[in-house]
Each structure stands twice: as structure tokens, then as C-alpha cells.
Design a protein around this motif. Structure first.
Motif, PDB file in Angstrom:
ATOM      1  N   CYS A  67       0.820  -1.211  -0.070  1.00 41.30           N
ATOM      2  CA  CYS A  67       0.048   0.009   0.059  1.00 41.30           C
ATOM      3  C   CYS A  67       0.813   1.233  -0.014  1.00 41.30           C
ATOM      4  CB  CYS A  67      -0.956   0.074   1.175  1.00 41.30           C
ATOM      5  SG  CYS A  67      -0.224  -0.086   2.744  1.00 41.30           S
ATOM      6  N   GLN A  68       2.213   1.156   0.104  1.00 41.31           N
ATOM      7  CA  GLN A  68       3.082   2.442   0.619  1.00 41.31           C
ATOM      8  C   GLN A  68       2.853   3.232  -1.077  1.00 41.31           C
ATOM      9  OE1 GLN A  68       3.950  -0.702   1.251  1.00 41.31           O
ATOM     10  NE2 GLN A  68       4.884  -0.715   3.295  1.00 41.31           N
ATOM     11  N   PRO A  69       2.729   2.715  -2.160  1.00 41.65           N
ATOM     12  CA  PRO A  69       2.627   3.856  -3.121  1.00 41.65           C
ATOM     13  C   PRO A  69       1.473   4.668  -3.143  1.00 41.65           C
ATOM     14  CG  PRO A  69       3.428   1.415  -3.749  1.00 41.65           C
ATOM     15  CD  PRO A  69       2.788   1.391  -2.393  1.00 41.65           C
ATOM     16  N   PHE A  70       0.374   4.223  -2.518  1.00 43.48           N
ATOM     17  CA  PHE A  70      -0.954   4.811  -2.534  1.00 43.48           C
ATOM     18  C   PHE A  70      -1.254   5.467  -1.239  1.00 43.48           C
ATOM     19  CE2 PHE A  70      -1.105   0.924  -5.164  1.00 43.48           C
ATOM     20  CZ  PHE A  70      -1.188   1.382  -6.057  1.00 43.48           C
TER      21      PHE A  70
ATOM     22  N   GLY B  26      11.164  13.015  -4.851  1.00 43.98           N
ATOM     23  CA  GLY B  26      11.310  13.182  -6.278  1.00 43.98           C
ATOM     24  C   GLY B  26      11.221  11.775  -6.987  1.00 43.98           C
ATOM     25  N   ARG B  27      10.519  10.841  -6.177  1.00 44.96           N
ATOM     26  CA  ARG B  27      10.346   9.689  -6.577  1.00 44.96           C
ATOM     27  C   ARG B  27       8.850   9.269  -6.951  1.00 44.96           C
ATOM     28  NH1 ARG B  27      12.469   6.190  -1.738  1.00 44.96           N
ATOM     29  NH2 ARG B  27      11.325   4.507  -2.867  1.00 44.96           N
ATOM     30  N   ALA B  28       8.713   8.201  -7.946  1.00 41.78           N
ATOM     31  CA  ALA B  28       7.266   7.855  -8.381  1.00 41.78           C
ATOM     32  C   ALA B  28       6.597   7.196  -7.409  1.00 41.78           C
ATOM     33  CB  ALA B  28       7.526   6.927  -9.657  1.00 41.78           C
ATOM     34  N   HIS B  29       5.133   7.454  -7.575  1.00 43.84           N
ATOM     35  CA  HIS B  29       4.286   6.524  -6.705  1.00 43.84           C
ATOM     36  C   HIS B  29       3.354   5.887  -7.563  1.00 43.84           C
ATOM     37  CE1 HIS B  29       1.816  10.132  -6.882  1.00 43.84           C
ATOM     38  NE2 HIS B  29       2.798  10.703  -6.619  1.00 43.84           N
ATOM     39  N   GLY B  30       2.378   5.064  -6.887  1.00 43.19           N
ATOM     40  CA  GLY B  30       1.309   4.741  -7.474  1.00 43.19           C
ATOM     41  C   GLY B  30       1.679   3.568  -8.722  1.00 43.19           C
ATOM     42  N   PHE B  31       1.003   3.573  -9.633  1.00 41.78           N
ATOM     43  CA  PHE B  31       1.491   2.844 -10.742  1.00 41.78           C
ATOM     44  C   PHE B  31       2.688   3.286 -11.575  1.00 41.78           C
ATOM     45  CE2 PHE B  31      -3.205   1.226 -11.109  1.00 41.78           C
ATOM     46  CZ  PHE B  31      -2.631   0.021 -10.298  1.00 41.78           C
ATOM     47  N   ASP B  32       3.094   4.427 -11.126  1.00 46.17           N
ATOM     48  CA  ASP B  32       4.301   4.708 -11.713  1.00 46.17           C
ATOM     49  C   ASP B  32       5.496   4.340 -10.891  1.00 46.17           C
ATOM     50  OD1 ASP B  32       3.413   6.311 -13.770  1.00 46.17           O
ATOM     51  OD2 ASP B  32       2.976   8.201 -12.306  1.00 46.17           O
ATOM     52  N   ASP B  33       5.180   3.855  -9.627  1.00 48.55           N
ATOM     53  CA  ASP B  33       6.266   3.106  -8.785  1.00 48.55           C
ATOM     54  C   ASP B  33       6.733   1.878  -9.479  1.00 48.55           C
ATOM     55  OD1 ASP B  33       7.487   1.463  -7.003  1.00 48.55           O
ATOM     56  OD2 ASP B  33       6.823   2.963  -5.373  1.00 48.55           O
ATOM     57  N   PRO B  34       8.092   1.977  -9.794  1.00 50.66           N
ATOM     58  CA  PRO B  34       8.663   0.804 -10.765  1.00 50.66           C
ATOM     59  C   PRO B  34       8.452  -0.812  -9.963  1.00 50.66           C
ATOM     60  CG  PRO B  34      10.404   1.780 -10.033  1.00 50.66           C
ATOM     61  CD  PRO B  34       9.136   2.719  -9.564  1.00 50.66           C
ATOM     62  N   THR B  35       8.433  -0.638  -8.953  1.00 53.74           N
ATOM     63  CA  THR B  35       8.326  -1.993  -8.085  1.00 53.74           C
ATOM     64  C   THR B  35       7.088  -2.237  -7.408  1.00 53.74           C
ATOM     65  OG1 THR B  35       9.131  -0.847  -6.144  1.00 53.74           O
ATOM     66  CG2 THR B  35      10.750  -1.956  -7.566  1.00 53.74           C
ATOM     67  N   GLN B  36       6.738  -1.547  -6.177  1.00 57.94           N
ATOM     68  CA  GLN B  36       5.630  -2.007  -5.333  1.00 57.94           C
ATOM     69  C   GLN B  36       4.183  -1.731  -6.349  1.00 57.94           C
ATOM     70  OE1 GLN B  36       6.855   0.585  -2.089  1.00 57.94           O
ATOM     71  NE2 GLN B  36       6.758  -1.360  -0.751  1.00 57.94           N
ATOM     72  N   GLY B  37       4.335  -0.425  -6.883  1.00 58.65           N
ATOM     73  CA  GLY B  37       2.997  -0.134  -7.719  1.00 58.65           C
ATOM     74  C   GLY B  37       2.561  -1.005  -8.630  1.00 58.65           C
TER      75      GLY B  37
ATOM     76  N   HIS C   3      -6.323   8.268  -5.317  1.00 61.53           N
ATOM     77  CA  HIS C   3      -5.020   8.405  -5.648  1.00 61.53           C
ATOM     78  C   HIS C   3      -4.797   8.967  -7.101  1.00 61.53           C
ATOM     79  CE1 HIS C   3      -0.925   7.202  -7.195  1.00 61.53           C
ATOM     80  NE2 HIS C   3      -0.294   7.804  -6.137  1.00 61.53           N
ATOM     81  N   ASP C   4      -3.888   9.967  -7.277  1.00 64.43           N
ATOM     82  CA  ASP C   4      -3.725  10.433  -8.836  1.00 64.43           C
ATOM     83  C   ASP C   4      -5.150  10.936  -9.509  1.00 64.43           C
ATOM     84  OD1 ASP C   4      -2.285  11.106 -10.834  1.00 64.43           O
ATOM     85  OD2 ASP C   4      -2.138   9.064 -11.855  1.00 64.43           O
ATOM     86  N   ASN C   5      -6.024  11.860  -8.546  1.00 65.74           N
ATOM     87  CA  ASN C   5      -7.103  12.254  -9.239  1.00 65.74           C
ATOM     88  C   ASN C   5      -8.166  10.780  -9.522  1.00 65.74           C
ATOM     89  OD1 ASN C   5      -6.720  14.908  -8.956  1.00 65.74           O
ATOM     90  ND2 ASN C   5      -5.333  14.823 -10.505  1.00 65.74           N
ATOM     91  N   LYS C   6      -7.989   9.914  -8.797  1.00 66.50           N
ATOM     92  CA  LYS C   6      -8.798   8.728  -9.088  1.00 66.50           C
ATOM     93  C   LYS C   6      -8.517   7.827 -10.221  1.00 66.50           C
ATOM     94  CE  LYS C   6     -12.900  10.674  -6.724  1.00 66.50           C
ATOM     95  NZ  LYS C   6     -14.269  10.990  -6.648  1.00 66.50           N
TER      96      LYS C   6
ATOM     97  N   PHE D 147      -7.464   4.040  -9.310  1.00 64.46           N
ATOM     98  CA  PHE D 147      -8.639   3.311  -8.858  1.00 64.46           C
ATOM     99  C   PHE D 147      -9.353   2.858  -9.981  1.00 64.46           C
ATOM    100  CE2 PHE D 147     -12.595   1.795  -6.794  1.00 64.46           C
ATOM    101  CZ  PHE D 147     -12.035   0.931  -5.953  1.00 64.46           C
ATOM    102  N   LYS D 148      -9.424   3.665 -11.100  1.00 63.51           N
ATOM    103  CA  LYS D 148     -10.119   3.531 -12.399  1.00 63.51           C
ATOM    104  C   LYS D 148      -9.560   2.511 -13.109  1.00 63.51           C
ATOM    105  CE  LYS D 148     -12.258   6.072 -16.160  1.00 63.51           C
ATOM    106  NZ  LYS D 148     -11.839   5.201 -17.391  1.00 63.51           N
ATOM    107  N   ILE D 149      -8.378   2.260 -13.106  1.00 63.75           N
ATOM    108  CA  ILE D 149      -7.323   1.568 -13.942  1.00 63.75           C
ATOM    109  C   ILE D 149      -7.538   0.112 -13.133  1.00 63.75           C
ATOM    110  CG2 ILE D 149      -4.852   0.551 -14.157  1.00 63.75           C
ATOM    111  CD1 ILE D 149      -4.174   3.515 -14.686  1.00 63.75           C
TER     112      ILE D 149
END
Length: 345
Positions: free
Chosen positions: A74-77, A89-100, A129-132, A135-137
Motif C-alpha cells: 500500500c505504500q505507493p498509494f 522526487g520519486r514515483a508513486h502509485g502505478f508509476d512506482d517501478p516496484t511496489q506499484g 490516488h492520482d485524481n482517481k 482506482f479507475k485502472i
């Protein structure tokens, strides 16, 4: 009728497993990458989860099962996770290259194994997250692999004295024709809590007798927390430690997180013998998440403690509130059993 079966993905220390076993389901497979969580999982459940699920051959290594359960990372979200990664300056959510990307592994298992149902658990912020968009994805992917589903945001405080809002996604395979059941499904909250805080906390004299001041904050940590709170108050926000004072019966704590071991700031217990509060004990953390009594034996000295206090704090902070899982497990298994009976007619 055969016993319903499930798999326990991103299992942590097995809180979801306890919930599904309580309604008669049988666990066939579990995965967890963290070596300390695996040690506790074995102590609590008697078997060791496989490691990194991304290295598992889905067709060969994962058995056929009725229900997939997953508390995917859950950390990316999470609000804290997003804030921290933005600051670095790191990616999060589905842009996180590992956990996401872990959700997509869940999706691939659903697609390949086609279980009858699933339960996914994550932080509340997943939905916004990321303006919804995130979750839409997730919704699009679950629909694509053939599932009807519904999401619920539930606070553990209805069962236990801890505010802990999480999102749960319940899904059934489309061919089971349970879409109308899902759409009308409402969460049945208990009329009263299973436990109040006074039944979870040890008496102060018992804590002192068993541990002395081991769990009392150091003066430096306590001063730092007070200074931190004053600074935030001056800026007009409510950040700071959460102090719980007696009487404890009707009190509700803040959310315990994986960072609790650092300073205990989320949940501090006022003490009569000292002006400085204490952290909750790992035993109390176990109770605050509603884990079965058998788990307490590894925390109260009856059995050897399998991991350090630091690891226990991380593990319970990352885990689920078991009574909430029991409720969802009952909903899912009741509907599957009804569906099976209808199919037999």
C-alpha cells in the motif's frame, strides 16, 4: 459440499488468513517476501509462505482455489507514502517501478486461475490516488479479467478501539451471476465493539512489574514529539502525537502504522507514575488488531518471541484488523455456498 479454499497473497503475518479460516475456509498457498514477516507467519500459522510472488510460476506453483485474498503493498498509494515519495522526487502509485506494479500480478493470477471470488485490501487513499485514475485502472482491469466487484471503505473502530480506515474490494466471477447481490450488498456493522481499550491495555502496575520503564519514551524522544506538535500547531495544522489518557473504556486510538517502532507517536499511553507516556506493548498491538488469543502467547512470555519488538511493531502496523476480515470472509463464503447450492438444483 467441499470446503472452500483460498490463497493468501502479500500475506504479511497472516491476518487475512485468520479471518477466512474462522469461517471454515482452507488456505492452500501463501506468499510474503519479508523474511521477518515469514518468521512470524510460521509461528502463527505453522507453515512458511513462499517468497517473492513475482518469481512464482502461476500455472505450476499456485494451486486451483476458490478465493484469492491479497493485501497488496500500500505504500505507493498511502497519504504518507505519496507525500514522502513526492518530497524525494520519486514515483508513486502505478508509476512506482516496484511496489506499484504488484496489483498487476494479482490481476494475472485472477486471469490465469479464475477463482470464484476475491478480497483485496489497501489504504483508503487508493480510491482517490492520482485524481482517481489509479482506482479507475484497477476497476478496468478487474472487469477485463471477468469479475463483478464492489469496494467498501471500512473503519476498524466499529469493532476495535482503533481508527483504521481501509478499502476492501469484494469480487465474484461474472458467470456466478452475483452482480445484483454485490450491488445491493451493505456492510453490517456490529452493535457494539468486540473490545474496548481498557481490555486491551495492561494495567500500569503490571507493565511496571514485567518491563519496568522499557516502553516509556526517553525524555529526548518525548521532548522532540512535543516540540514537533507545537511547531505544527503554530502553522495551524493538527499534526503531532496522539496521547490517550485514562479512563480508557470509551477511548479510540489513532491508526497504528509500520513506523510505530520509531517513537510511538501515533498512540501514546499516559501514565500515573511518570509525566512521560509509554508506547503500547507488542502484545497490546496484537490485541488492537484483533488477532486470535493464540498469537498472544508469542508476546506475553508463554512462548519464545520469534522476532524483535521492532519487527512486531512493523508487522502489526502493516497488518489488517482481523474482525473486519472475518466480516468480509463471511459475506464471500456465504454467497459462494448459496451459489453452489443453487447450481446443484
Amino acid at each position: 459440499m467441499n470446503k472452500l479454499t483460498f490463497i493468501d497473497l502479500y500475506a504479511g503475518i497472516g491476518g487475512i488468513r485468520f479471518g477466512f479460516e474462522s469461517v471454515g475456509a482452507k488456505c492452500l498457498f501463501s506468499s510474503e517476501w519479508n523474511k521477518f514477516a515469514k518468521i512470524t507467519y510460521e509461528a502463527f500459522h505453522g507453515d512458511v509462505p513462499v517468497g517473492d510472488i513475482s518469481l512464482v510460476d502461476i500455472e505450476e506453483d499456485i494451486p486451483e482455489h476458490d478465493i484469492l485474498t491479497a493485501g497488496f503493498p500500500c505504500q505507493p498509494f498511502s497519504l504518507a507514502g505519496v507525500s514522502k515519495k513526492n518530497s524525494l522526487g520519486r514515483a508513486h502509485g502505478f508509476d512506482d517501478p516496484t511496489q506499484g506494479t504488484e496489483f498487476f500480478r494479482v490481476k494475472e493470477i485472477l486471469k490465469a486461475k479464475k477463482p470464484k471470488a476475491f478480497l483485496l485490501e489497501n489504504v483508503k487513499n487508493l480510491k482517490s490516488h492520482d485524481n482517481k485514475k489509479t482506482f479507475k485502472i484497477i476497476e478496468e482491469q478487474l472487469d477485463t479479467v471477468g469479475y463483478d466487484f464492489k469496494s467498501f471503505i471500512v473503519d476498524s473502530a466499529h469493532w476495535l478501539p482503533q481508527h483504521r480506515e481501509r478499502i476492501f474490494i469484494v469480487g465474484f466471477r461474472k458467470d456466478l451471476l452475483l452482480k445484483s447481490t454485490l450491488s445491493s450488498l451493505e456492510i453490517q456493522l456490529p452493535k457494539k465493539r468486540l473490545k474496548n481499550l481498557s481490555s486491551i491495555l495492561l494495567k500500569e502496575e503490571d507493565v511496571l512489574q514485567m518491563f519496568g520503564n522499557k516502553y516509556t519514551l526517553t525524555p529526548g524522544t518525548w521532548n522532540a514529539l512535543q516540540r514537533h506538535k507545537r511547531n505544527h500547531q503554530a502553522k495551524g495544522n493538527g499534526f503531532g502525537f496522539g496521547l490517550v489518557s485514562p479512563p480508557f473504556d470509551t477511548k479510540t486510538t489513532r491508526t497504528m502504522s509500520a513506523r510505530y517502532y520509531k517513537d510511538g507517536g501515533e498512540i501514546l499511553i499516559e501514565q500515573e507514575h511518570s509525566e512521560i507516556p509509554r508506547k503500547i506493548l507488542p502484545l497490546e498491538a496484537c490485541r488492537l488488531q484483533g488477532f486470535p488469543k493464540k498469537c498472544e502467547k508469542f508476546l506475553n512470555g508463554e512462548y519464545q518471541q520469534p522476532v524483535s519488538d521492532v519487527q512486531f511493531y512493523k508487522q502489526f502496523g502493516n497488518s489488517v484488523s482481523v474482525p473486519v476480515i472475518k466480516m468480509f470472509a463471511k459475506i464471500i463464503t456465504d454467497n459462494l455456498r448459496k451459489s453452489d447450492r443453487a447450481g446443484e438444483k
